[in-house]
Scaffold this motif. Structure first.
Motif, short mmCIF file in Angstrom:
data_model
loop_
_atom_site.label_atom_id
_atom_site.label_comp_id
_atom_site.label_asym_id
_atom_site.label_seq_id
_atom_site.Cartn_x
_atom_site.Cartn_y
_atom_site.Cartn_z
N PHE A 135 0.80 -1.23 0.00
CA PHE A 135 0.00 0.00 0.00
C PHE A 135 0.84 1.28 0.00
O PHE A 135 0.38 2.32 -0.44
N SER A 248 -13.55 7.52 1.68
CA SER A 248 -13.23 6.34 0.86
C SER A 248 -13.32 6.71 -0.60
O SER A 248 -14.21 7.47 -1.00
N TYR A 300 -9.93 3.51 2.03
CA TYR A 300 -11.10 3.67 2.90
C TYR A 300 -10.82 4.85 3.83
O TYR A 300 -9.67 5.28 3.97
N GLU A 301 -11.87 5.30 4.48
CA GLU A 301 -11.65 6.30 5.52
C GLU A 301 -10.62 5.74 6.51
O GLU A 301 -10.78 4.62 7.00
N GLY A 302 -9.58 6.49 6.74
CA GLY A 302 -8.55 6.05 7.68
C GLY A 302 -7.30 5.51 7.00
O GLY A 302 -6.23 5.46 7.62
N PHE B 9 -19.15 3.03 7.57
CA PHE B 9 -17.99 3.37 6.73
C PHE B 9 -18.37 3.20 5.26
O PHE B 9 -18.94 2.18 4.88
N THR B 10 -18.03 4.19 4.47
CA THR B 10 -18.33 4.09 3.04
C THR B 10 -17.18 3.36 2.34
O THR B 10 -16.13 3.12 2.92
N SER B 11 -17.44 3.04 1.06
CA SER B 11 -16.44 2.33 0.27
C SER B 11 -16.47 2.88 -1.14
O SER B 11 -17.47 3.49 -1.56
N LEU B 12 -15.39 2.64 -1.88
CA LEU B 12 -15.34 3.12 -3.27
C LEU B 12 -16.45 2.48 -4.09
O LEU B 12 -17.14 3.15 -4.85
N ARG B 14 -18.36 -0.66 -2.81
CA ARG B 14 -19.30 -1.52 -2.09
C ARG B 14 -20.31 -0.66 -1.32
O ARG B 14 -20.07 0.53 -1.08
N LYS B 43 -14.73 -15.41 8.88
CA LYS B 43 -14.99 -16.85 8.94
C LYS B 43 -15.59 -17.24 10.29
O LYS B 43 -15.62 -18.41 10.64
N TYR B 81 -18.05 -6.95 5.68
CA TYR B 81 -17.29 -6.90 4.42
C TYR B 81 -16.52 -8.21 4.21
O TYR B 81 -16.39 -8.70 3.09
N ARG B 88 -10.99 -13.78 5.73
CA ARG B 88 -10.91 -13.88 7.19
C ARG B 88 -10.83 -12.50 7.85
O ARG B 88 -11.55 -12.20 8.79
N TRP B 90 -9.95 -8.00 7.53
CA TRP B 90 -10.44 -6.84 6.78
C TRP B 90 -10.00 -7.00 5.33
O TRP B 90 -8.81 -7.15 5.05
N LEU B 92 -9.41 -5.31 2.60
CA LEU B 92 -8.42 -4.54 1.84
C LEU B 92 -7.00 -4.81 2.34
O LEU B 92 -6.15 -5.24 1.57
N ASP B 93 -6.75 -4.57 3.61
CA ASP B 93 -5.35 -4.68 4.07
C ASP B 93 -5.09 -5.91 4.93
O ASP B 93 -3.98 -6.06 5.46
N GLU B 108 -5.71 4.06 11.26
CA GLU B 108 -6.10 3.33 10.04
C GLU B 108 -7.55 2.84 10.18
O GLU B 108 -8.13 2.86 11.27
N THR B 109 -8.11 2.36 9.08
CA THR B 109 -9.54 2.03 9.03
C THR B 109 -9.94 1.07 10.15
O THR B 109 -10.93 1.30 10.87
N ARG B 112 -10.06 2.60 13.46
CA ARG B 112 -11.25 3.44 13.62
C ARG B 112 -12.48 2.60 13.91
O ARG B 112 -13.34 2.97 14.71
#
Lengths: 314, 311
Positions: A135, A248, A300-302, B9-12, B14, B43, B81, B88, B90, B92-93, B108-109, B112
Motif C-alpha cells: 500500500f 473512501s 477507505y476512511e482512515g 464506513f463508506t467504500s469506493l 461496495r 470466517k 465486508y 478472514r 479486513w 483490503l489490508d 487506520e480504518t 477506527r
C-alpha cells in the motif's frame, strides 16, 4: 559458502517446506569471529530484501578474500509466502513477525520462528530487511525501538539509509524478530524500504553499500574498498506527521515520493470514478520530506496516505 | 429493543459497512449489564449465528420483557465486508480488527472501526466475545481467559462449558478486545467456537445454552435454565499435545469432545500418493480431546490433537 537447512516441514503432497541459510566465512577459520545475520522474506509480499541480499551474496562471492567474520544469510523466512504472493504464513494466515520467539511445542509457524531464533542466537548483529507493504512506498529507513537504541543507533547510522525512526516501546511489538533478538543480546536493526511486491533497484544498491560499510566498520569484512554512508535524518530532531484519508475513494497523488514539501502544499485528491466527483483534497499538515506515500490507490476512511518528517512549522 | 448504529464506513464500490447493535433495555436499573460481540472475522460463522440467535431469543422468545433485568447489547457482526466474501480479515489490508483495540479515531480504518465499537461497549458490567480458534483446528466450545491480572475465573465458570482455558498473556493479546475491555473494568470473556464453515447444531446449541446460562446466573435475565458442566480450569501444563511427525492425509478416529484412554488409537496419517499408513496417533494419556486439526491434509510438525489430561 555453505547452505544449510535450518527448518523443514514435509508438506502433504510430495514437497518440503525448507528454510535455508547460506554462510560465508573466512577461508582460514578462527575462534571469536564476529557474526552478522541478515534476514528477509518474513512477509511474503515484501521482495526488496531479495534483491538487496542477492547483491550482497554476489559481492561476497566475488570478494571471498575480504571475508573476515561470519555472514549468515536467510533470504526467505516465509518461502511459501514469497512464492505465492502471500504476506502471512499460508494456510495459517498468520503474520510471522507477530509470533516470535515461538516455541517447539507451539503451532507450526511458531516452530518455524523458534528454529530461526535458535540459529541466529549468538550473532553480534542482525539486520531484518522489510519492504513496505503493497500500500505504501517508503524511503530506505531504519526502525529502532527506543528500549534498545543506545546500542543499535550507532550501527543504524552506518547502513546508508535516509531516515532513522526511533519509536517508543510498544508491547505488541515484543512479538517481533527484532525485539526477540535484541532481548537475546543480538544488536538488531529493521530496514524498511520501497514497496511491496516490487524491486527498487537503487534502494537495493543503496542498502548493499550500507551493509558493506557496516560490516567493514565491524571487522566482518576487510577490504581496501570504501563505502560511504549518507547522513540520515533522525526522528528525534523533528516530528512525523501522518495524513490519513478522510473518505473512501480513489487516491490520486499530486506529488512524487521523497519530495521536499511546504505546509499546505497539495498532496493529492480522493476521487470517485462513478460520478467524477472530487471527494477530498489533501494538503500537507507540515513542511518536510514526504517519506511515505500511498502506492495502492483504493482507500477507505482512515487509510494512510502519506507521512511527512520535518521540524514543526512555527 | 432498539437497533443502534455503531459505525458506518463508506467504500469506493461496495455498499457502506454498517455495524449495528441490538439493545435490550433492562427493567431493573440496578441490574448488571452485558455486551456481546459476534463476528469480528469473516470466517466467524458460529459466532455470527450464536449472536443472531440470541437476538431472536431476547426479542421473540422472552414475552415478558420485565424478565430482561439488565441492559443487553448484542452486536452480531463487526466485519460484514469479510463475511460476505469469505475473507478472514479486513478485506483490503488483511488486518485483524481483534488486534486493534482499544482503537484510535485518527488511525487506520480497522483502528477506527475498533474505536467506534469500543466506545459503544465500554462501561458494561460484563463482556462476551464470540471468537473462532485462530489455528487450523476444531475444538469443543470453551471459555478463553488471559492471565492478565484482571480476569474473572468464577464468572467464566457460569457459562457451564466443560473447559475454561486460562492461558498466559502474549504480547499480541494486549491489543485484543478481551484484554482492553478488562483493562477498562468490564469482566470480559472470550467464547471460543469451533472453526467451521457450516452450522453444527450441537455446537451452536451448546454455545447458545452457555450464554443463556451466563445471563441467568448473573441476573441479567429471569429465565430458568438447567445447569451446564462444572468447568475445568485448564492451563498449558494440563494439555497434552500430539504433533504430526509426518505429512500426508489426516484421518481423525476420535472427535473433539471424546474421552480417551491411554493407548487408544485416535488418528492416522496416510501417505498422500501410495496410500500407506505412515503414522498412527496413539494417546499417551487419559483425558478428553479438546482440539483436532481440521484439514484433511496435514503438514509435518502441525499440532494434530490437544488433549486435556484427566490424571
Amino acid at each position: 559458502m555453505q547452505v544449510k537447512e535450518i527448518f523443514s516441514s514435509q508438506l502433504p503432497v510430495g514437497e518440503t517446506l525448507s528454510i535455508k541459510r547460506s554462510r560465508f566465512e573466512p577461508l582460514q577459520k578462527s575462534d571469536n569471529l564476529k557474526r552478522i545475520s541478515i534476514v528477509s522474506g518474513t512477509h511474503g509480499d515484501e521482495l526488496e530484501g531479495q534483491y538487496a541480499i542477492y547483491l550482497l551474496t554476489s559481492w561476497l562471492n566475488e570478494n571471498q578474500d575480504a571475508i573476515s567474520g561470519i555472514i549468515d544469510i536467510y533470504p526467505a523466512v516465509n518461502p511459501l509466502g514469497i512464492d505465492t504472493i502471500t504476506r502471512g504464513f499460508p494456510l495459517y494466515e498468520v503474520d510471522l513477525n507477530r509470533v516470535f520467539p515461538g516455541g517447539e511445542d507451539g503451532f507450526l509457524p511458531g516452530q518455524l520462528v523458534h528454529a530461526l531464533v535458535q540459529d541466529i542466537k549468538g550473532s553480534d548483529i542482525a539486520i531484518d530487511i522489510h519492504s513496505s507493504n503493497i500500500f505504501l512506498r517508503e524511503i530506505p529507513q531504519i526502525r529502532i525501538n527506543k528500549e534498545f537504541s543506545n546500542f543499535t543507533l550507532p550501527l543504524a547510522k552506518e547502513l546508508n539509509c535516509d531516515f532513522i525512526w526511533i519509536h517508543d516501546a510498544v508491547t505488541v511489538l515484543e512479538a517481533t524478530f527484532s525485539h526477540t533478538m535484541n532481548s537475546l543480546g543480538t544488536k538488531t536493526l529493521v530496514v524498511e524500504m520501497g514497496v511491496g511486491m516490487r524491486l527498487t533497484k537503487e534502494y537495493g544498491e543503496q542498502l548493499l553499500c550500507g551493509m558493506l560499510n557496516l560490516m567493514k566498520k565491524e571487522g566482518i569484512i576487510t577490504t581496501e574498498n570504501s563505502f560511504e554512508a549518507r547522513e540520515p535524518f533522525l526522528s528525534e530532531i523533528g516530528e512525523v506527521f501522518y495524513l490519513n484519508s478522510p473518505s473512501s475513494g480513489l487516491f490520486v497523488p499530486a506529488l512524487d515520493h521523497c519530495a521536499i514539501i511546504k505546509k499546505n502544499e497539495k498532496i493529492g485528491t480522493i476521487v470517485e470514478p462513478l460520478t467524477g466527483a472530487t471527494l477530498d483534497t489533501l494538503y500537507a499538515p507540515n513542511s518536510g520530506i514526504l517519506f511515505t506515500l500511498r502506492e495502492f490507490p483504493v482507500v477507505y476512511e482512515g487509510s494512510l496516505l502519506a507521512r511527512i518528517f520535518g521540524e514543526r512549522d512555527k | 429493543m432498539k437497533i443502534i448504529e455503531i459505525a458506518n464506513f463508506t467504500s469506493l464500490n461496495r455498499a457502506p459497512l454498517v455495524i449495528e447493535g441490538y439493545l435490550f433495555e433492562g427493567s431493573d436499573p440496578y441490574a448488571p449489564s452485558v455486551a456481546i460481540v459476534g463476528a469480528m472475522e469473516g470466517k466467524n460463522i458460529l459466532p455470527l449465528y450464536s449472536a443472531s440467535k440470541l437476538v431472536d431469543f431476547l426479542k421473540n422468545k422472552i414475552h415478558d420483557k420485565d424478565k430482561i433485568r439488565g441492559n443487553i447489547l448484542v452486536i452480531p457482526s463487526i466485519n460484514s465486508y469479510a463475511l460476505n466474501i469469505n475473507e478472514r480479515f479486513w478485506p483490503l489490508d488483511k488486518t485483524n480488527i481483534n488486534t486493534m483495540f482499544p482503537g484510535y479515531e485518527l488511525g487506520e480504518t480497522t483502528q477506527r472501526i475498533a474505536k467506534k465499537v469500543f466506545d459503544a461497549i465500554r462501561g458494561y458490567t460484563y463482556g462476551i466475545i464470540l471468537e473462532s480458534r485462530e489455528d487450523l483446528s476444531n475444538c469443543i466450545p470453551y471459555v478463553k481467559l488471559f492471565k492478565s491480572g484482571f480476569e474473572d475465573i468464577e464468572g467464566a465458570k457460569t457459562f457451564g462449558f466443560r473447559v475454561v482455558n486460562h492461558r498466559e498473556l502474549t504480547p499480541v493479546d494486549t491489543v485484543t478486545l478481551q484484554y482492553n475491555w478488562q483493562l477498562w473494568e468490564t469482566k470480559a470473556y472470550s467464547i471460543v467456537c469451533p472453526n467451521k464453515n457450516q452450522i453444527d447444531i450441537d455446537n451452536s446449541n451448546e454455545i447458545f445454552e452457555g450464554i443463556i446460562q451466563f445471563l441467568s446466573k448473573n441476573k441479567l435475565i429471569d429465565y430458568r435454565v438447567l445447569n451446564g458442566f462444572e468447568s475445568v480450569i485448564a492451563a498449558q501444563e494440563d494439555i497434552e499435545i500430539a504433533k504430526a511427525p509426518k505429512s500426508g492425509i489426516f484421518i481423525t478416529m476420535k472427535k473433539e469432545g471424546t474421552y480417551i484412554s491411554k493407548g487408544d488409537v485416535i488418528g492416522q496419517i496416510v501417505h498422500s500418493l501410495n496410500g500407506e499408513i505412515v503414522h498412527t496417533f496413539i494417546s499417551t494419556c487419559n483425558g478428553m480431546i479438546v482440539c483436532c486439526y481440521k484439514n484433511g491434509l496435514i503438514l509435518e510438525g502441525a499440532l494434530a490433537f490437544r488433549i486435556i489430561k484427566s490424571d
